[in-house]
Design an enzyme around this catalytic site. Structure first.
Site, PDB file in Angstrom:
ATOM      1  CD  GLU A 191      -3.920  -9.932   4.676  1.00  0.00           C
ATOM      2  OE1 GLU A 191      -3.977 -10.594   3.628  1.00  0.00           O
ATOM      3  OE2 GLU A 191      -3.023 -10.047   5.519  1.00  0.00           O
ATOM      4  CB  THR A 219      -0.888   0.014   1.257  1.00  0.00           C
ATOM      5  OG1 THR A 219      -1.595  -1.209   1.313  1.00  0.00           O
ATOM      6  CG2 THR A 219      -1.853   1.173   1.259  1.00  0.00           C
ATOM      7  N   GLY A 253       2.924  -3.106   8.375  1.00  0.00           N
ATOM      8  CA  GLY A 253       3.036  -3.829   9.640  1.00  0.00           C
ATOM      9  C   GLY A 253       4.441  -4.362   9.848  1.00  0.00           C
TER      10      GLY A 253
HETATM   11  C1  LIG Z   1      -3.890  -1.267  10.549  1.00  0.00           C
HETATM   12  C2  LIG Z   1      -3.537  -1.435   9.102  1.00  0.00           C
HETATM   13  C3  LIG Z   1      -2.534  -2.309   8.748  1.00  0.00           C
HETATM   14  C4  LIG Z   1      -2.156  -2.442   7.419  1.00  0.00           C
HETATM   15  N1  LIG Z   1      -1.088  -3.227   7.091  1.00  0.00           N
HETATM   16  C5  LIG Z   1      -0.633  -3.232   5.818  1.00  0.00           C
HETATM   17  C6  LIG Z   1       0.597  -3.911   5.480  1.00  0.00           C
HETATM   18  O1  LIG Z   1       1.239  -4.539   6.323  1.00  0.00           O
HETATM   19  N2  LIG Z   1       1.021  -3.860   4.194  1.00  0.00           N
HETATM   20  C7  LIG Z   1       0.335  -3.181   3.228  1.00  0.00           C
HETATM   21  O2  LIG Z   1       0.774  -3.171   2.091  1.00  0.00           O
HETATM   22  N3  LIG Z   1      -0.825  -2.530   3.513  1.00  0.00           N
HETATM   23  C8  LIG Z   1      -1.302  -2.522   4.779  1.00  0.00           C
HETATM   24  N4  LIG Z   1      -2.470  -1.848   5.082  1.00  0.00           N
HETATM   25  C9  LIG Z   1      -3.153  -1.115   4.038  1.00  0.00           C
HETATM   26  C10 LIG Z   1      -4.500  -1.727   3.633  1.00  0.00           C
HETATM   27  O3  LIG Z   1      -4.300  -2.885   2.886  1.00  0.00           O
HETATM   28  C11 LIG Z   1      -5.258  -0.639   2.873  1.00  0.00           C
HETATM   29  O4  LIG Z   1      -5.683   0.302   3.839  1.00  0.00           O
HETATM   30  C12 LIG Z   1      -6.444  -1.179   2.104  1.00  0.00           C
HETATM   31  O5  LIG Z   1      -6.011  -1.911   0.984  1.00  0.00           O
HETATM   32  C13 LIG Z   1      -7.381  -0.052   1.623  1.00  0.00           C
HETATM   33  O6  LIG Z   1      -6.680   0.951   0.986  1.00  0.00           O
HETATM   34  P1  LIG Z   1      -6.921   2.492   1.383  1.00  0.00           P
HETATM   35  O7  LIG Z   1      -6.757   2.610   2.838  1.00  0.00           O
HETATM   36  O8  LIG Z   1      -6.046   3.318   0.534  1.00  0.00           O
HETATM   37  O9  LIG Z   1      -8.442   2.756   1.052  1.00  0.00           O
HETATM   38  P2  LIG Z   1      -9.043   3.189  -0.373  1.00  0.00           P
HETATM   39  O10 LIG Z   1      -8.585   2.250  -1.425  1.00  0.00           O
HETATM   40  O11 LIG Z   1      -8.816   4.630  -0.590  1.00  0.00           O
HETATM   41  O12 LIG Z   1     -10.595   2.932  -0.082  1.00  0.00           O
HETATM   42  C14 LIG Z   1     -11.395   3.916   0.611  1.00  0.00           C
HETATM   43  C15 LIG Z   1     -12.868   3.624   0.319  1.00  0.00           C
HETATM   44  O13 LIG Z   1     -13.109   3.660  -1.089  1.00  0.00           O
HETATM   45  C16 LIG Z   1     -13.801   2.492  -1.492  1.00  0.00           C
HETATM   46  N5  LIG Z   1     -13.332   2.016  -2.803  1.00  0.00           N
HETATM   47  C17 LIG Z   1     -12.070   2.029  -3.287  1.00  0.00           C
HETATM   48  N6  LIG Z   1     -12.034   1.440  -4.489  1.00  0.00           N
HETATM   49  C18 LIG Z   1     -13.281   1.038  -4.770  1.00  0.00           C
HETATM   50  C19 LIG Z   1     -13.910   0.352  -5.861  1.00  0.00           C
HETATM   51  N7  LIG Z   1     -13.216  -0.074  -6.921  1.00  0.00           N
HETATM   52  N8  LIG Z   1     -15.237   0.097  -5.796  1.00  0.00           N
HETATM   53  C20 LIG Z   1     -15.957   0.495  -4.728  1.00  0.00           C
HETATM   54  N9  LIG Z   1     -15.442   1.135  -3.682  1.00  0.00           N
HETATM   55  C21 LIG Z   1     -14.113   1.412  -3.694  1.00  0.00           C
HETATM   56  C22 LIG Z   1     -13.471   1.432  -0.445  1.00  0.00           C
HETATM   57  O14 LIG Z   1     -14.537   0.482  -0.338  1.00  0.00           O
HETATM   58  C23 LIG Z   1     -13.322   2.245   0.803  1.00  0.00           C
HETATM   59  O15 LIG Z   1     -14.581   2.351   1.417  1.00  0.00           O
HETATM   60  C24 LIG Z   1      -2.860  -1.728   6.418  1.00  0.00           C
HETATM   61  C25 LIG Z   1      -3.912  -0.889   6.788  1.00  0.00           C
HETATM   62  C26 LIG Z   1      -4.239  -0.715   8.101  1.00  0.00           C
HETATM   63  C27 LIG Z   1      -5.338   0.235   8.449  1.00  0.00           C
END
Ligand SMILES: Cc1cc2nc3c(=O)[nH]c(=O)nc-3n(C[C@H](O)[C@H](O)[C@H](O)COP(=O)(O)OP(=O)(O)OC[C@H]3O[C@@H](n4cnc5c(N)ncnc54)[C@H](O)[C@@H]3O)c2cc1C
Length: 610
Positions: free
Chosen positions: A375, A93, A132
């Site tokens: 995930e 991410t 993480g």
């Molecule tokens: C505590 C924590 C630990 C994490 N650990 C890791 C890690 O170890 N390694 C890593 O790589 N990542 C990690 N992540 C990242 C995590 O995988 C991402 O937060 C997740 O993939 C969502 O991405 P975003 O936060 O950018 O949300 P966004 O992609 O911006 O999504 C925000 C909103 O938009 C909506 N949305 C986005 N695209 C679409 C679509 N195509 N259709 C409909 N709705 C959509 C989603 O449903 C959501 O409601 C972690 C996140 C957290 C919070």
């Protein structure tokens, strides 16, 4: 306080479990995935942060090496990881792109003269976020655009050294602690930045794309998009691990809430002893359907684990198991949402006590809330399911056009017949066959409708595919969940049928009926719209739900006892084990204590299967 818990669990009961999980992976027995998943579930019940951190290190980082690397990578990186010589992190991410991973901006530029890749964070939006184990890990599996001669070959995964064994960062790497989160305080999450970090050419995990010493790029998958999807398949086992962790959380929350509900008393008939709160209809209505769902998810996710085991044991690549990837994506979304809703009901059903941290439910809520996001965001996961359903549908139509057409006509004809007049007997509402047919009907109608809508928008109205898909997203998520509900109910029915013990089978059947009834009840508006239910049968379904919730409330103690949650994991005083002097212990503890159950019944009961 949570960090202390994390340490206690890691160094007392966590380590032996962890070692067993890793040992399983090393041994590669026929069921090593399933065994590791169950151990992960147990570890998460002991301490969620420990479970999640192990998930990052072994399922995500280790999984990337196993699924995306070649044999040399496994020898160089995976074996020492399994021997716990170092730890890793999974850096996919970015600040600018979470769900849309394909658009990440971190760069890995091939330097032909040095035979190295240069890893760079070109802008703020390219910073790796939420990673993480960022504050302690030694290596990172970093996803970056592979650039050769100024041209990107799309995202690839690279092993990048982050800090040495003494914890000192390597030159060019910056790590920033993201500090406080809603929960999972035992897991460190951080931001990673790379400034011209050089890594050897061999650090590219090259199963789906390699760079020869002369700079030539080779890939067994020519299409960039298909190649990237193949890489994402590596996430399948870790997504299933999240499902098991969510189930562990539900089982723990339900055990606490159900035991408390069987001991606390409020209100009652005049001049008589107050009744246990489990006697209040709304209490059973809020708890029993979740218990049935936890059972249903247990069977469905174990089914997915078995499929994964079979594939891995047979040496089949994850990329070739698209239906399994879709099933796991759907189970991840469904189980994590169910967990959130279940814990909220457990919290409310335990009143003010449930709000106290010592009673575990609030902590579990905070720790597992993020499961719906990491995930793979749940809404995005549901779209993976429908993409696969439509791909299968199209394939069938292309390969067997005549038989597919005939089948569609036959199905649509029988569906019309079924809903045109009262073709079913109201008595059958209480049969599993009725409930199974109902969930099949819903999935079929939603799928047929979606195909028609997208076809019309793209072919007739000439909308571009993204807009057509986007304007059907509500329909898509409904279909996806309908599909997962159907698979889950089917797996539950199979488990009932295959249960060798008559007494256990009768008990499971009641919960299976409850699960199916809940599925139809929660979509009763849709079934009424589609004339699958009449107002009379809809009322019957509601009565059936209330009746089943009431009739299984005592057996629920047997079921939670069969979860076999250890006393070390179940330390909520309101669950009735820990503190005999606590203020609410004014009432006798529930009869079915875990120890009592075992003492009465030396024969392995449900516990052997759950
Ligand atoms: C505590 C924590 C630990 C994490 N650990 C890791 C890690 O170890 N390694 C890593 O790589 N990542 C990690 N992540 C990242 C995590 O995988 C991402 O937060 C997740 O993939 C969502 O991405 P975003 O936060 O950018 O949300 P966004 O992609 O911006 O999504 C925000 C909103 O938009 C909506 N949305 C986005 N695209 C679409 C679509 N195509 N259709 C409909 N709705 C959509 C989603 O449903 C959501 O409601 C972690 C996140 C957290 C919070």
């Amino acid at each position: 306080m949570r960090t202390l818990t994390f340490q206690r669990v890691t160094f007392t009961m966590g380590l032996p479990l962890l070692k067993r999980a890793i040992q399983d992976q090393v041994e590669k027995t026929r069921n090593f995935v399933s065994r590791s998943l169950v151990i992960g579930e147990v570890l998460s019940m002991a301490d969620m942060a420990t479970g999640v951190k192990c998930g990052i290190i072994y399922w995500l980082f280790g999984g990337a090496i196993r699924s995306l690397g070649g044999p040399a990578h496994v020898t160089q990186w995976l074996q020492p990881l399994q021997e716990q010589k170092y730890t890793g992190m999974f850096a996919m991410t970015e600040r600018g792109h979470g769900s849309n991973v394909r658009a990440i901006q971190t760069e890995a530029t091939f330097d032909f003269s040095a035979q190295e890749f240069v890893i760079d964070t070109p802008c703020k939006n390219a910073e790796k976020m939420y990673i993480g184990n960022a504050m302690y890990g030694n290596y990172a599996a970093v996803f970056a655009q592979l650039i050769i001669n100024g041209r990107s070959q799309g995202p690839h995964c690279f092993i990048v050294p982050v800090r040495d064994e003494n914890g000192s960062l390597y030159p060019g790497v910056t790590v920033v602690d993201m500090m406080h989160k809603e929960g999972l305080h035992g897991v460190d999450n951080g931001i990673l930045r790379f400034d011209s970090v050089r890594i050897p050419r061999e650090n590219l995990l090259d199963k789906f794309g390699s760079v020869a010493p002369d700079g030539q790029y080779h890939s067994p998958i020519k299409d960039k998009s298909a190649r990237f999807n193949a890489m994402l398949a590596a996430l399948t086992p870790s997504r299933l691990a999240v499902t098991f962790q969510a189930m562990g959380s539900m089982k723990l929350g339900l055990t606490i809430a159900i035991r408390y509900s069987h001991s606390r008393r409020q209100f009652g008939p005049k001049a008589r002893e107050e009744v246990k709160i489990i006697e209040h209809q709304t209490q059973t209505l809020r708890l029993m359907p979740h218990l049935a769902t936890a059972l249903a998810l247990t069977f469905a996710s174990r089914y997915a684990g078995t499929l994964l085991d079979e594939d891995i044991f047979r040496g089949k690549e994850l990329v070739d198991s698209r239906p399994l990837q879709a099933l796991v994506a759907g189970l991840k979304a469904y189980s994590t949402w169910e967990n959130v809703s279940c814990l909220q009901d457990c919290r409310e059903c335990t009143g003010g006590m449930g709000y106290m941290m010592e009673n575990q439910i609030s902590g579990l809520k905070c720790d597992t809330d993020v499961f719906v996001t990491f995930e793979g965001d749940n809404v995005v996961m549901l779209q993976v399911v429908v993409r696969e359903l439509l791909a299968q549908y199209t394939k069938q139509c292309e390969e067997r056009p005549v038989s597919s057409l005939l089948r569609n006509w036959a199905e649509s004809g029988s569906d019309r017949l079924r809903t045109s007049f009262l073709a079913f007997n109201m008595d059958t509402v209480g049969h599993l066959t009725f409930l199974l047919k109902a969930v099949h009907f819903r999935e079929r109608i939603l799928q047929r409708g979606l195909v028609a809508r997208i076809y019309y928008k793209v072919m007739t109205e000439k909308e571009d595919f993204f807009s057509a898909w986007n304007s059907c997203l509500h329909h898509i998520t409904c279909l996806s969940l309908a599909h997962i509900h159907r698979v889950t109910l089917e797996q539950f029915c199979l488990a009932v049928r295959n249960c060798p013990d008559q007494e256990d089978q009768d008990l499971l059947k009641q919960f299976c009926l409850l699960y199916g009834t809940k599925l139809v009840f929660q979509e009763r508006a849709w079934y009424l719209e589609h004339k699958y239910l009449t107002p009379m049968t809809s009322m019957r379904i509601r009565r059936q739900l209330l009746h089943l919730c009431n009739s299984v409330k005592d057996d629920a103690l047997r079921v939670i006892s069969a979860f076999n949650i250890s006393h070390a994991s179940l330390h909520a005083p309101i669950a009735g084990f820990a503190n005999p002097n606590a203020a609410w212990v004014l009432y006798p503890a529930p009869q079915h204590s875990l120890a009592g159950e075992r003492a009465r019944s030396p024969r392995p009961k449900l516990g052997a299967k759950l």
